[in-house]
Design an enzyme around this catalytic site. Structure first.
Site, PDB file in Angstrom:
ATOM      1  N   CYS B  85      30.235  48.405  38.588  1.00  0.00           N
ATOM      2  CA  CYS B  85      30.457  47.125  37.895  1.00  0.00           C
ATOM      3  C   CYS B  85      29.533  46.937  36.707  1.00  0.00           C
ATOM      4  CB  CYS B  85      30.273  45.955  38.856  1.00  0.00           C
ATOM      5  SG  CYS B  85      31.188  46.137  40.374  1.00  0.00           S
ATOM      6  N   CYS B 203      36.964  35.566  46.333  1.00  0.00           N
ATOM      7  CA  CYS B 203      36.827  36.967  45.933  1.00  0.00           C
ATOM      8  C   CYS B 203      37.364  37.089  44.519  1.00  0.00           C
ATOM      9  CB  CYS B 203      37.649  37.872  46.844  1.00  0.00           C
ATOM     10  SG  CYS B 203      37.329  37.617  48.600  1.00  0.00           S
ATOM     11  N   HIS B 326      37.985  40.875  37.302  1.00  0.00           N
ATOM     12  CA  HIS B 326      36.877  41.830  37.208  1.00  0.00           C
ATOM     13  C   HIS B 326      37.374  43.241  36.885  1.00  0.00           C
ATOM     14  CE1 HIS B 326      33.101  43.688  37.773  1.00  0.00           C
ATOM     15  NE2 HIS B 326      33.065  43.773  39.079  1.00  0.00           N
TER      16      HIS B 326
END
Lengths: 143, 381
Positions: B85, B203, B326
Site C-alpha cells: 500500500c 473496509c 484503495h
C-alpha cells in the site's frame, strides 16, 4: 477427525507443525531455538536474527491463551470453512505470540483469554482443490 | 528551507474503469501533473512508477517505461516501485531523495492500480507466506487489532463506525472520491459483517485509479511559482520480533517521531492529515501514533468530531481510502495530491481554511503483526 485418514494428507505448510500419527505425542508446533541467545522463534528461521548463529528445531509447547482473534464471514480462501476464525495465541513457556487458525467448530466459544491447545486436521485445500492438513487452536475445555 | 518542492499535481477520479488499461490511466495522471506544472517531457530527469498487483493480476511488469513514454518521456532513469500500500509514497520518498541529493532537478512520480477484476476476493500478502496458508488475509490483521483495542481501551463499535461516517461525509465533497453518498452509524453497523468487528462499510473498497506528483528543486520551484514545500519524506520498515502489541504499530510511532524530528515540527503544527484508513480501526491507531491524541483515546477523538472538517485537526478530508477506494499503487500519491491541493487552497468545499502544514501517512503490508512499510510525508506552504 479420523487420525488414520489424515496420515497421508500433506501439510499446507511443511516444517511448522508435527505430522501424524499423534498416538504417542499430541500435535505441536515446530519452532526454532538459539541456545546462545536463549531465544525462541516460530517458524524456525535459517539463522538466529540476533547472533546469526545456528537455530535448533524445537517442539514448542503448544498450549496458550487467545490474545486476539477474528471471525471471517466473507467467502473464505483456500477452501477453508465459512465462517472460519484466526487469532494470535500467547504460547506457554516460549513467550511467543503467534498467528494461527482457530477451531472452526468452536467459533462461538473462543474469546480473548480463552485457554487453547493445538490440534491438526484436514482443513481446506492447497488452492487447487487438493486436501491439506492445517494446525489450529481449539479450546482446552470444549463447551 | 525545504530542499525539495512539489510543483505539479495530477489525478483521475478513482472508480471502476473496466475499459481502461493501467497504462492509459497512469499516463493521464502523468499528463495532468506535467500540465499543472507547465513542464515539458524533456525537462524531466527521473521517473518513478508505483504499482503493487499488476504483476500478479495481469502478468504485467516493468510498467513505468510504458507509462512515461505515453507522455513523451524517454532515456531518463525509470524506477518501478512495489511496496504494497505504500508503493506510491515509497516512490515519492525515492523521488524526494533523488532531488535532495542533487541527482535530479525534476522528478515525476506516478502511482496507478487496477483492482476491479472479477473474483479478486480477499487480498493477502502472498500465496507462499505461511500465514496466508493458515487463513490470514489483510483484513484479519486489522480486525484483530480492533478486537484488542476494544478490550484494552474500551473503544466501541460505534466509534469505529464514526470513522467511516466522517470520511464519507468528507468524501461527498471530493469529486475524485468513488463513494460520495453520506452514511449513518446505523447504516455502517447494519452492513454485512466481513471480518469481525468490521462490517462492509468499515473496509475500504477496491478501486481503479492513478495519481501523479511532480517534484523539483526549490530553486526551480521559485522560478515557476506556486510551489509546495516537502518538509520531509520518511520510509520505515517494521520489526517482526514476537510478541507484538496489536493495539499499535510500533513502526507507525517510530516513523512519526522521525518525521517530526526531521521537519522540526510536532503534531500541534499540523493543519490536516491524510492517513491510511484501510479499515476504520487503522485511522484510530494512526491518530495515536501521530500524537493527535493520547494513546487509547483515538475512538474518543473521532467521536468528539475533532478530526472532522472544521474540527481541531481534520483527518482524511479527501474522504480517505474509505471513500476514495484503495488502488494500492495510487493511494500514497493521491494522499500527497490531496495535501498539495489543500495547501494551494484549491480544495473547494472541503478546503481546510488557512492550511499551511499537512501530513500524509501511509502503511503497507503485514508481516508477523507489524507493518512491512510505513511512510510519513510532511508538506508546507
Amino acid at each position: 477427525m479420523d487420525l488414520e485418514k489424515i496420515a497421508d494428507i500433506p501439510p499446507a505448510v511443511p516444517g511448522i507443525f508435527t505430522l501424524p500419527p499423534y498416538d504417542k505425542t499430541p500435535p505441536a508446533l515446530l519452532g526454532g531455538f538459539c541456545q546462545i541467545c536463549n531465544k525462541y522463534y516460530f517458524p524456525k528461521p535459517r539463522y538466529c536474527r540476533v547472533c546469526l548463529g545456528k537455530v535448533d528445531e524445537t517442539v514448542l509447547n503448544s498450549e496458550g491463551t487467545v490474545y486476539s482473534y477474528t471471525v471471517i464471514r466473507k467467502k473464505p480462501p483456500l477452501g477453508l470453512p465459512a465462517p472460519y476464525s484466526v487469532g494470535y495465541i500467547d504460547l506457554s513457556e516460549s513467550g511467543l505470540r503467534i498467528f494461527c487458525l482457530l477451531d472452526p467448530m468452536a467459533v462461538n466459544q473462543i474469546q480473548v483469554g480463552t485457554a487453547v491447545r493445538l490440534a491438526v486436521g484436514l482443513l481446506g485445500h492447497d488452492g487447487h482443490g487438493a486436501p491439506r492438513l492445517r494446525p489450529y487452536f481449539t479450546p482446552v475445555k470444549l463447551g | 528551507m525545504a530542499s525539495v518542492s512539489v510543483i505539479g499535481l495530477g489525478m483521475i477520479p478513482f472508480g471502476k474503469y473496466p475499459e481502461r488499461a493501467l497504462v492509459d490511466m497512469a499516463s493521464e495522471a502523468a499528463y495532468l501533473a506535467l500540465k499543472d506544472a507547465g513542464i515539458k517531457p524533456a525537462q524531466v530527469d527521473i521517473c518513478f512508477f508505483a504499482n503493487a498487483f499488476a504483476g500478479r493480476l495481469f502478468g504485467d511488469i516493468t510498467i513505468g517505461q510504458n507509462v512515461f513514454w505515453e507522455v513523451g518521456i524517454n532515456r531518463v532513469p525509470v524506477i518501478n516501485v512495489e511496496n504494497a500500500c505504500t508503493s506510491g509514497s515509497t516512490a515519492f520518498y525515492l523521488a524526494f531523495n533523488s532531488i535532495a541529493a542533487g541527482q535530479a532537478e525534476i522528478a515525476l512520480v506516478v502511482g496507478a492500480e487496477k483492482l476491479y477484476v472479477p473474483e479478486l476476493g480477499l487480498l493477502d500478502s502472498g500465496q507462499t507466506e505461511w500465514e496466508t496458508q493458515l487463513g490470514q488475509v489483510v483484513s484479519t490483521m486489522f480486525a484483530m487489532r480492533a478486537m484488542r483495542h476494544m478490550i484494552e481501551f474500551n473503544t466501541t463499535v460505534e466509534q469505529l463506525a464514526q470513522v467511516a461516517v466522517k470520511n464519507r461525509r468528507h468524501g461527498q465533497m471530493n469529486p475524485y472520491a468513488q463513494f460520495r453518498t453520506p452514511i449513518t452509524v446505523e447504516e455502517v453497523l447494519a452492513s454485512p459483517v466481513i471480518v469481525e468487528p468490521f462490517t462492509r462499510l468499515q473496509c475500504c473498497p477496491n478501486a481503479d485509479g492513478a495519481a501523479a506528483v511532480l517534484l523539483c528543486s526549490p530553486k526551480l520551484a521559485k522560478r515557476l511559482g506556486r510551489a509546495v514545500n516537502v518538509e520531509t519524506a520518511i520510509l520505515c520498515s517494521g520489526n517482526y520480533d514476537s510478541p507484538q502489541d496489536l493495539t499499535c504499530w510500533e513502526t507507525d510511532y517510530r516513523a512519526a517521531k522521525l518525521a517530526y524530528e526531521r521537519a522540526g515540527l510536532g503534531p500541534e503544527d499540523l493543519d490536516l492529515v491524510e492517513c491510511h484508513d484501510a479499515f476504520t480501526i487503522a485511522e484510530i491507531l494512526h491518530y495515536e501514533a501521530l500524537g493527535l491524541c493520547p494513546i487509547g483515546e483515538g475512538g474518543k477523538l473521532v467521536e468528539e468530531n475533532e478530526t472532522s472538517l472544521g474540527g481541531r485537526i481534520p483527518v482524511n478530508v479527501s474522504g480517505g481510502l474509505l471513500s476514495r477506494g484503495h488502488p494500492l499503487g495510487a493511494t500514497g500519491v493521491a494522499q500527497v495530491v490531496e495535501i498539495g491541493t489543500q495547501l494551494r487552497n484549491e480544495a473547494g468545499s472541503r478546503q481546510v481554511n488557512g492550511a499551511k502544514v499537512g501530513l500524509a501517512q501511509c502503511m503497507g503490508g503485514d508481516k508477523a503483526a507489524d507493518t512491512k512499510s510505513c511512510t510519513m510525508i510532511i508538506l508546507s506552504i
